[in-house]
Design a protein around this motif. Structure first.
Motif, short mmCIF file in Angstrom:
data_model
loop_
_atom_site.label_atom_id
_atom_site.label_comp_id
_atom_site.label_asym_id
_atom_site.label_seq_id
_atom_site.Cartn_x
_atom_site.Cartn_y
_atom_site.Cartn_z
N THR A 124 72.40 7.93 16.31
CA THR A 124 72.96 8.77 15.25
C THR A 124 74.45 8.49 15.13
O THR A 124 75.07 7.92 16.03
CB THR A 124 72.75 10.26 15.54
OG1 THR A 124 73.33 10.56 16.82
CG2 THR A 124 71.29 10.63 15.54
N HIS A 125 75.04 8.92 14.02
CA HIS A 125 76.48 8.73 13.80
C HIS A 125 77.20 10.05 14.05
O HIS A 125 76.75 11.12 13.61
CB HIS A 125 76.74 8.27 12.36
CG HIS A 125 78.07 7.60 12.18
ND1 HIS A 125 79.27 8.29 12.22
CD2 HIS A 125 78.40 6.30 11.97
CE1 HIS A 125 80.28 7.45 12.02
NE2 HIS A 125 79.78 6.23 11.88
N ALA A 172 67.63 7.08 8.70
CA ALA A 172 68.83 6.40 8.24
C ALA A 172 68.46 4.99 7.75
O ALA A 172 67.62 4.31 8.35
CB ALA A 172 69.85 6.31 9.37
N TYR A 173 69.09 4.57 6.68
CA TYR A 173 68.88 3.23 6.15
C TYR A 173 69.21 2.20 7.22
O TYR A 173 70.28 2.24 7.83
CB TYR A 173 69.75 3.02 4.92
CG TYR A 173 69.63 1.65 4.29
CD1 TYR A 173 68.65 1.38 3.35
CD2 TYR A 173 70.50 0.61 4.66
CE1 TYR A 173 68.54 0.12 2.76
CE2 TYR A 173 70.39 -0.64 4.09
CZ TYR A 173 69.41 -0.89 3.14
OH TYR A 173 69.30 -2.12 2.58
N LEU A 206 68.60 6.33 13.26
CA LEU A 206 68.06 4.99 13.41
C LEU A 206 67.11 4.97 14.60
O LEU A 206 67.35 5.64 15.61
CB LEU A 206 69.18 3.97 13.64
CG LEU A 206 70.13 3.72 12.47
CD1 LEU A 206 71.38 3.00 12.96
CD2 LEU A 206 69.45 2.92 11.36
N SER A 207 66.03 4.18 14.51
CA SER A 207 65.03 4.06 15.57
C SER A 207 64.40 5.40 15.91
O SER A 207 64.16 5.72 17.07
CB SER A 207 65.64 3.43 16.84
OG SER A 207 66.16 2.16 16.59
N MET A 208 64.12 6.20 14.89
CA MET A 208 63.54 7.53 15.11
C MET A 208 62.22 7.44 15.88
O MET A 208 61.41 6.56 15.62
CB MET A 208 63.32 8.24 13.77
CG MET A 208 62.94 9.71 13.91
SD MET A 208 62.37 10.45 12.36
CE MET A 208 63.79 10.24 11.30
N HIS A 209 62.05 8.34 16.82
CA HIS A 209 60.88 8.46 17.70
C HIS A 209 60.82 7.38 18.77
O HIS A 209 59.85 7.33 19.53
CB HIS A 209 59.57 8.47 16.90
CG HIS A 209 59.29 9.80 16.25
ND1 HIS A 209 58.01 10.25 16.03
CD2 HIS A 209 60.11 10.76 15.79
CE1 HIS A 209 58.07 11.45 15.44
NE2 HIS A 209 59.34 11.78 15.29
#
Length: 466
Positions: free
Chosen positions: A446-447, A345-346, A437-440
């Motif tokens: 998430t939304h 996500a941006y 957002l903040s993957m890993h």
């Protein structure tokens, strides 16, 4: 042309992305309600084994029967199969011959974490600690100074399996990996960020109390083993026969004053696994046989007996075809697959990592990714334009808000999914998922709108008539 006419033409020809919840509060409420089940799924399933067990219970409750390759199934029958207690396959038999193709929806249920080394337990400076080996692509510094839990199994030579889960209950202790205080961090500060915490420094603090006998050389370590033996009946050698994972402790939570987002561990890729599974369970009389796959080992390349590069999913498809007298090759050629995996996500704080026009945004709906890979599309499955049109057309018909984009700037790196493993079998495959957002990280965001839209897209896909 008048200004009014030009406005009309602009609306007809140009596209302006929207955030559906901004103009429709009802859809946000629907998303909030849907995500209550998702948060419970995320909180209770910290490992692929736990997710498999939860999923199996959901399937049994919904009337699914354990797959029997000697049986005969008719349209509407629901079957499931568990691979090594780490992967889930669930199918609803369609009214059309399997030679007309399957509708595959595949998500992964493994996640970045810390695994214990085969001989992990040691004592140093009157502390008892565990050595770990990180699993998947983590940013190692993110795993220090946060509460951690211990999950997994010890498998004894006599066939007994002992489950372990410590750190989730309010009365449980938690564990942690220590970091240097700023006052003594000058040398560490000179390291590159990627090297700020090294793999061999990811040692989990688990105790400090020694046995009373001063003649024992490693009294703290022994005290730890006494406590583990009393609770689980294990000895130190049993660590060699275990699969123990260190994961963030604590439940999934709502994010924001408006509760519009979900925060929690392992949303990559359980944020797809849950809606995929619920969509499969709610499917009643599909035209095409549906197969929902929750797979393992995606974060390390999908290798091994529980990864998508093995044949366990395709053996299942072959068995279904054989039972019906259908040609497996024709079935693959006619099949379509959603590789249901997350995308980035941006993030406005780190906007230099993204190309805004071709990024996906939290709250704009489910993300459709034509190709993943790195730099010059290396290591990717690039979906055909016809498949993109098919999937987006289904979404439009079902009023599913969708967006399309790439994972950040081209030359920064990139990532891949299991789409490659499925497409290599001659099955049309496209990536569909939720921006994260903040993957890993130990705590991802998430939304809820995107999660709901992913579910609705999955429903539209597996219920398609053509």
């Amino acid at each position: 042309m008048s200004e009014k006419n030009m406005e009309t033409i602009s609306k007809e020809l140009l596209f302006q992305p929207e955030y559906p919840a901004d103009s429709n509060n009802a859809i946000l409420q629907e998303a909030i309600e849907f995500c209550e089940g998702y948060k419970e799924f995320l909180t209770n399933g910290k490992t692929e084994r736990e997710i498999s067990e939860i999923s199996e219970n959901m399937l049994i409750k919904a009337g699914y029967k354990l797959f029997d390759d000697t049986a005969s199934y008719k349209a509407g029958d629901k079957v499931y199969f568990i691979n090594r207690k780490k992967c889930v396959l669930a199918a609803t038999i369609g009214s059309e011959s399997m030679e007309k193709g399957f509708r595959l929806n595949i998500a992964h249920i493994d996640a970045p974490r810390l695994d214990l080394k085969p001989s992990p337990l040691y004592e140093k400076a009157h502390f008892s600690l565990l050595k770990t080996h990180y699993y998947g692509g983590i940013r190692k510094y993110q795993w220090t100074a946060v509460p951690l839990a211990i999950h997994g199994v010890f498998c004894k030579p006599n066939g007994e399996t002992v489950k372990v889960s410590i750190g989730e209950d309010a009365n449980d202790p938690v564990f942690c990996i220590t970091d240097l205080l700023p006052h003594l961090g000058a040398e560490q500060n000179d390291r590159k960020l990627s090297d700020g915490i090294r793999g061999e420094e990811l040692n989990v603090l688990i105790g400090s109390q020694s046995v009373a006998d001063e003649s024992v050389k490693e009294g703290v370590k022994l005290n730890t083993m006494i406590l583990l033996n009393q609770k689980y009946g294990i000895v130190e050698r049993d660590f060699n026969r275990a699969e123990i994972e260190i994961v963030p402790a604590g439940p999934a939570r709502d994010i924001g004053f408006d509760r519009s987002m979900v925060g929690g561990y392992a949303q990559d890729d359980r944020v797809e696994a849950y809606p995929a599974l619920v969509a499969e369970i709610n499917c009643k009389n599909p035209t095409f046989t549906t197969v929902c796959v929750l797979t393992d080992k995606e974060e390390t390349g999908s290798d091994g007996v529980t990864g998508m590069q093995s044949d366990y999913v395709f053996h299942f498809l072959q068995q279904l075809c054989r039972m019906q007298g259908a040609d497996y090759i024709r079935a693959c050629q006619a099949s379509k697959c959603m590789s249901s995996d997350v995308t980035a996500a941006y993030d406005p704080t780190w906007d230099s990592a993204y190309e805004p026009l071709n990024s996906t945004y939290a709250g704009r709906g489910v993300a459709i990714t034509k190709y993943t890979g790195a730099r010059g599309k290396g290591g990717t499955s690039d979906a055909c334009a016809e498949l993109v049109a098919y999937v987006t057309g289904l979404c439009d018909e079902a009023n599913v808000t969708w967006q399309m984009g790439e994972m950040g700037r081209i030359d920064l790196g990139g990532g891949g999914t299991i789409a490659l493993d499925v497409a290599n079998r001659g099955i049309d495959t496209i990536d569909v998922g939720v921006p994260v957002l903040s993957m890993h990280a130990p705590f991802e965001v998430t939304h809820k709108i995107d999660i709901l839209m992913a579910y609705k897209a999955f429903v539209a896909f597996i219920n398609a008539k053509a």
